[in-house]
Design a protein around this motif. Sequence first.
Motif, short mmCIF file in Angstrom:
data_model
loop_
_atom_site.label_atom_id
_atom_site.label_comp_id
_atom_site.label_asym_id
_atom_site.label_seq_id
_atom_site.Cartn_x
_atom_site.Cartn_y
_atom_site.Cartn_z
N ARG A 2 0.72 -1.23 0.01
CA ARG A 2 -0.23 -0.05 -0.19
C ARG A 2 0.80 1.06 0.03
NH1 ARG A 2 -5.33 -0.66 3.60
NH2 ARG A 2 -6.34 -1.92 2.47
N TRP A 3 2.17 1.40 0.42
CA TRP A 3 2.86 2.58 0.60
C TRP A 3 3.69 2.64 -0.69
CZ3 TRP A 3 7.74 1.79 0.20
CH2 TRP A 3 8.53 0.98 -0.37
N ARG A 4 3.55 1.04 -1.59
CA ARG A 4 3.69 2.31 -2.98
C ARG A 4 3.16 2.86 -3.38
NH1 ARG A 4 7.61 -3.60 -4.21
NH2 ARG A 4 9.06 -2.92 -3.17
N LEU A 5 2.28 1.89 -3.49
CA LEU A 5 0.96 3.48 -4.11
C LEU A 5 -0.12 4.34 -3.63
CD1 LEU A 5 -1.36 2.39 -6.08
CD2 LEU A 5 -3.09 1.61 -4.03
N LYS A 6 0.73 4.15 -2.52
CA LYS A 6 0.65 5.95 -2.12
C LYS A 6 1.32 6.89 -2.77
CE LYS A 6 -2.20 4.34 1.85
NZ LYS A 6 -3.07 5.01 3.41
N LYS A 7 3.04 6.58 -2.40
CA LYS A 7 3.42 6.97 -2.57
C LYS A 7 3.73 7.21 -4.98
CE LYS A 7 9.05 6.99 -2.06
NZ LYS A 7 10.05 6.15 -1.82
N ALA A 8 3.49 6.33 -5.49
CA ALA A 8 3.44 6.14 -6.63
C ALA A 8 2.54 7.17 -6.61
CB ALA A 8 2.77 5.02 -7.26
N LEU A 9 1.05 7.26 -5.71
CA LEU A 9 0.00 8.45 -6.37
C LEU A 9 0.50 9.40 -6.06
CD1 LEU A 9 -3.19 6.30 -4.70
CD2 LEU A 9 -2.76 7.36 -7.15
N ALA A 10 0.94 10.32 -4.73
CA ALA A 10 1.34 11.36 -4.75
C ALA A 10 2.23 11.61 -5.29
CB ALA A 10 2.20 11.42 -3.59
N ARG A 11 3.13 10.66 -6.71
CA ARG A 11 4.42 11.68 -7.24
C ARG A 11 3.79 12.18 -7.87
NH1 ARG A 11 8.15 7.59 -6.26
NH2 ARG A 11 6.73 6.28 -7.91
N ALA A 12 2.51 11.10 -8.45
CA ALA A 12 2.08 11.56 -9.93
C ALA A 12 1.02 12.54 -10.47
CB ALA A 12 1.57 10.41 -10.62
N GLU A 13 0.29 13.16 -8.69
CA GLU A 13 -0.63 14.49 -8.08
C GLU A 13 0.75 15.58 -8.59
OE1 GLU A 13 -3.16 13.32 -4.96
OE2 GLU A 13 -3.77 12.25 -5.78
N GLN A 14 1.83 15.35 -8.06
CA GLN A 14 2.64 16.72 -8.30
C GLN A 14 3.01 17.39 -9.37
OE1 GLN A 14 6.62 15.73 -6.59
NE2 GLN A 14 5.86 15.52 -4.44
N PRO A 15 2.77 18.90 -9.56
CA PRO A 15 3.12 18.96 -10.87
C PRO A 15 4.65 18.84 -11.48
CG PRO A 15 2.88 20.85 -9.50
CD PRO A 15 2.81 19.50 -8.56
#
Length: 106
Positions: A2-15
């Motif tokens: 789950r932490w990998r998924l959350k980290k990937a989502l946070a990275r994708a949402e950054q401009p």
Amino acid sequence: MRWRLKKALARAEQPSPRRQRPARPVKGAGALPAFAPAYIRTGFVIQQKRTPAGPEPALIHLADCSMIEGAPHRIRADEARAALTEPTVAPCAFCRPDTELGIDLA
């Protein structure tokens, strides 16, 4: 996992750090700038639309109308006045060239 998924989502949402290019203007779209010569800003244009079902009524615009689409053709005031008497030509509801020409189409 789950932490990998959350980290990937946070990275994708950054401009994106790259600088965005401004949108390129579309030819014939938008109003002319105020510094354009008066002979360009005044006058009339005719816009013809073609669709798969056949041509739509042509539209007459003021030359500086922001609702012009495609490649309009410049026409003189007397040509615009004559064209507005045709059933296959309509005035733009936004810039109202018929009012500018002193024509009451009601």
